[in-house]
Each structure stands twice: as structure tokens, then as C-alpha cells.
Design a protein around this motif. Structure first.
Motif, PDB file in Angstrom:
ATOM      1  N   ARG A 124      31.077  64.055  18.355  1.00 18.78           N
ATOM      2  CA  ARG A 124      31.941  65.191  18.045  1.00 18.78           C
ATOM      3  C   ARG A 124      31.417  66.365  18.829  1.00 18.78           C
ATOM      4  NH1 ARG A 124      37.131  65.920  15.955  1.00 18.78           N
ATOM      5  NH2 ARG A 124      37.266  67.956  14.958  1.00 18.78           N
ATOM      6  N   GLN A 125      32.178  66.812  19.786  1.00 18.17           N
ATOM      7  CA  GLN A 125      31.724  67.798  20.760  1.00 18.17           C
ATOM      8  C   GLN A 125      31.313  69.091  20.077  1.00 18.17           C
ATOM      9  OE1 GLN A 125      34.566  68.301  23.853  1.00 18.17           O
ATOM     10  NE2 GLN A 125      33.346  69.753  24.998  1.00 18.17           N
ATOM     11  N   ALA A 126      30.084  69.530  20.311  1.00 20.35           N
ATOM     12  CA  ALA A 126      29.556  70.721  19.645  1.00 20.35           C
ATOM     13  C   ALA A 126      29.965  71.992  20.383  1.00 20.35           C
ATOM     14  CB  ALA A 126      28.037  70.649  19.541  1.00 20.35           C
ATOM     15  N   ILE A 127      31.255  72.225  20.451  1.00 19.98           N
ATOM     16  CA  ILE A 127      31.773  73.416  21.116  1.00 19.98           C
ATOM     17  C   ILE A 127      32.747  74.108  20.164  1.00 19.98           C
ATOM     18  CG2 ILE A 127      33.147  74.284  23.052  1.00 19.98           C
ATOM     19  CD1 ILE A 127      32.073  72.032  24.739  1.00 19.98           C
ATOM     20  N   PHE A 128      32.535  75.368  19.898  1.00 24.42           N
ATOM     21  CA  PHE A 128      33.394  76.188  19.072  1.00 24.42           C
ATOM     22  C   PHE A 128      33.609  75.554  17.701  1.00 24.42           C
ATOM     23  CE2 PHE A 128      34.703  77.023  23.536  1.00 24.42           C
ATOM     24  CZ  PHE A 128      34.017  78.215  23.648  1.00 24.42           C
ATOM     25  N   ILE A 129      34.832  75.184  17.350  1.00 24.78           N
ATOM     26  CA  ILE A 129      35.122  74.737  15.998  1.00 24.78           C
ATOM     27  C   ILE A 129      34.454  73.402  15.680  1.00 24.78           C
ATOM     28  CG2 ILE A 129      37.273  73.503  16.548  1.00 24.78           C
ATOM     29  CD1 ILE A 129      38.411  74.703  13.939  1.00 24.78           C
ATOM     30  N   ASP A 130      34.197  72.572  16.696  1.00 25.86           N
ATOM     31  CA  ASP A 130      33.620  71.257  16.447  1.00 25.86           C
ATOM     32  C   ASP A 130      32.122  71.305  16.209  1.00 25.86           C
ATOM     33  OD1 ASP A 130      36.057  70.135  16.730  1.00 25.86           O
ATOM     34  OD2 ASP A 130      35.789  69.552  18.818  1.00 25.86           O
ATOM     35  N   PHE A 131      31.498  72.397  16.564  1.00 22.69           N
ATOM     36  CA  PHE A 131      30.055  72.535  16.394  1.00 22.69           C
ATOM     37  C   PHE A 131      29.727  72.644  14.906  1.00 22.69           C
ATOM     38  CE2 PHE A 131      26.303  75.360  16.161  1.00 22.69           C
ATOM     39  CZ  PHE A 131      25.395  74.593  16.890  1.00 22.69           C
ATOM     40  N   ILE A 132      28.727  71.888  14.458  1.00 26.27           N
ATOM     41  CA  ILE A 132      28.275  72.013  13.074  1.00 26.27           C
ATOM     42  C   ILE A 132      27.117  73.003  13.049  1.00 26.27           C
ATOM     43  CG2 ILE A 132      27.389  70.837  11.041  1.00 26.27           C
ATOM     44  CD1 ILE A 132      28.471  68.232  12.160  1.00 26.27           C
ATOM     45  N   PRO A 133      27.334  74.214  12.581  1.00 24.60           N
ATOM     46  CA  PRO A 133      26.236  75.182  12.572  1.00 24.60           C
ATOM     47  C   PRO A 133      25.122  74.728  11.636  1.00 24.60           C
ATOM     48  CG  PRO A 133      28.109  76.026  11.339  1.00 24.60           C
ATOM     49  CD  PRO A 133      28.576  74.759  12.009  1.00 24.60           C
TER      50      PRO A 133
END
Length: 231
Positions: A124-133
């Protein structure tokens, strides 16, 4: 540098092997007493919704994993400080050509071919909304992971069953090689690994323990790889 664009900034994928005792046992491997890891190329990344390519004649298996995304340079960090170097998380699958891996193990050779084909790190690409902070997962050692092939659950586990916690993994790897912003650490897979074949649909999810619903999901179709590879 933020690790959010790890597709572009990360230099390596560090994959921990045999970090769940039941997974080690299901493959007939000894349970490790120190962390064991191997490297995968970043060219194996596959963004969510893509197609996992199965090389013709290969027995390719799924391995669902929690991925920790490194946020800044880490070298010789103590386990007590290791999580300070994590920028966030992602959900990933470590694809493995099991037959090639078995041949390599029998000869004492590296696993690079078995682990490194294009599309062999669906994530799951960690960019913007897909990133899991980082703040969304308060305890990386209590996260539910699941994976289905078509409509059948194949893997279901929790990171509390890791042999070595994420902080210990980061500390150990950083004593050997410097971790850099955007690097991805795959923390190991629970038991239940198995084959996928062209025509299958692979779905997966991640949920912090106690949460009502998945924090993030994956979905990939499986196709035959076109190319010149021959075993």
C-alpha cells in the motif's frame, strides 16, 4: 527528508525472515535466536491495485507483513530509541518463488532471484492518504494482519507473535548497515503462507488491535509474467 515518498526515496527493502515461530516451523526451518534478514530490490514494489506477475513454472507464495518506513538515517541505534526513526507504516506482501528459494537454500546460495522479481513486493503506497502515520498505530506489536486468496482466508495473525519486536529489528539491522529515509523494513509474516496462481485475486488488511475496522487494505490480481525468464 520525509519517508512518505518511499517509492522514490527509499534505497532498499530490508526483509526479516522467520520472525514468527509458527511460520518458521511450517517451512521446516529452525526458529532463529537472532534476527535474520535479506534484501529486496525497490524495483519489486507494486502499488495497490496492480497485478502480481507469476513467472511461468514458478511456485509463488504470499507472505503478508507489517512494513515500517524509516524516516531518517539510523546507524547503531539502541532498541530503546529505534522507534524514533520510524516515520510510519505500510501493509506489504513479500512474494516468494518458493521453488527457487528451496533450490538456493539447498546450494547455500542467496535468495535474490526468489524474492526479487518485478511486482514481488506488493504494498500500500505510503504517499499522502495511503500513508499510515505513526500516530495511527500506537503499538506496532499488537496489529492484526490478514490475507485472502480469492474468498478464502489464508493468513491471519498478530504482530504480538513476532519473535523480535520492530524496535529490536531496527536496532539490529542498524548495527550492520545504515538505514536511510524511505527504506522499508518488512517485519516478518505469520503462518499460513501458500501459493497464488494466475487468475487469483489477493486481498489483505491491517487493523490495530481493538479497532472496529481495517486501517488499510490491499487488492491485487494475479497474472502470468511475460518475458524471457526461464528456470
Amino acid at each position: 527528508m520525509s519517508a512518505r515518498n518511499f517509492f522514490n526515496t527509499g534505497r532498499k527493502i530490508v526483509a526479516i525472515g522467520r520472525n514468527f515461530s509458527e511460520h518458521a516451523k511450517e517451512l521446516g526451518n529452525a526458529v532463529p535466536t537472532t534476527p535474520f534478514f535479506f534484501l529486496k530490490p525497490t524495483s519489486s514494489f507494486l502499488a495497490n491495485g496492480g497485478s502480481i506477475e507469476v513467472p511461468q513454472g514458478c511456485d509463488v507464495h504470499h507472505e503478508i507483513e507489517l512494513a515500517a518506513i524509516i524516516g531518517r538515517e539510523a546507524r547503531d541505534v539502541p532498541a530503546s530509541k529505534a522507534m524514533d526513526y520510524v516515520d510510519g507504516y505500510a501493509l506489504a506482501i513479500d512474494m516468494t518463488a518458493r521453488d527457487l528459494q528451496a533450490k538456493a537454500k539447498a546450494k547455500g546460495l542467496p535468495w535474490s532471484a526468489a524474492k526479487g522479481f518485478d511486482t514481488f513486493t506488493p504494498i500500500r503506497q505510503a504517499i499522502f492518504i495511503d500513508f499510515i502515520p505513526k500516530s495511527a498505530i500506537s503499538d506496532p506489536q499488537n496489529v492484526d494482519l490478514w490475507l485472502k486468496v480469492n474468498d478464502t482466508i489464508k493468513q491471519s495473525g498478530n504482530t504480538k507473535d513476532m519473535i523480535f519486536e520492530t524496535s529490536a529489528l531496527i536496532a539490529y539491522v542498524s548495527t550492520i548497515m545504515k538505514l536511510e529515509a524511505g527504506d522499508v523494513l518488512l517485519t516478518g509474516t505469520p503462518s499460513g503462507v501458500g501459493p497464488i496462481r494466475p487468475g487469483d485475486i489477493v486481498t489483505a488488511g491491517l487493523k490495530p488491535f481493538g479497532a472496529e475496522k481495517d486501517l488499510i487494505n490491499l487488492k491485487f490480481d494475479v497474472i502470468e509474467r511475460k518475458g524471457n525468464y526461464k528456470d
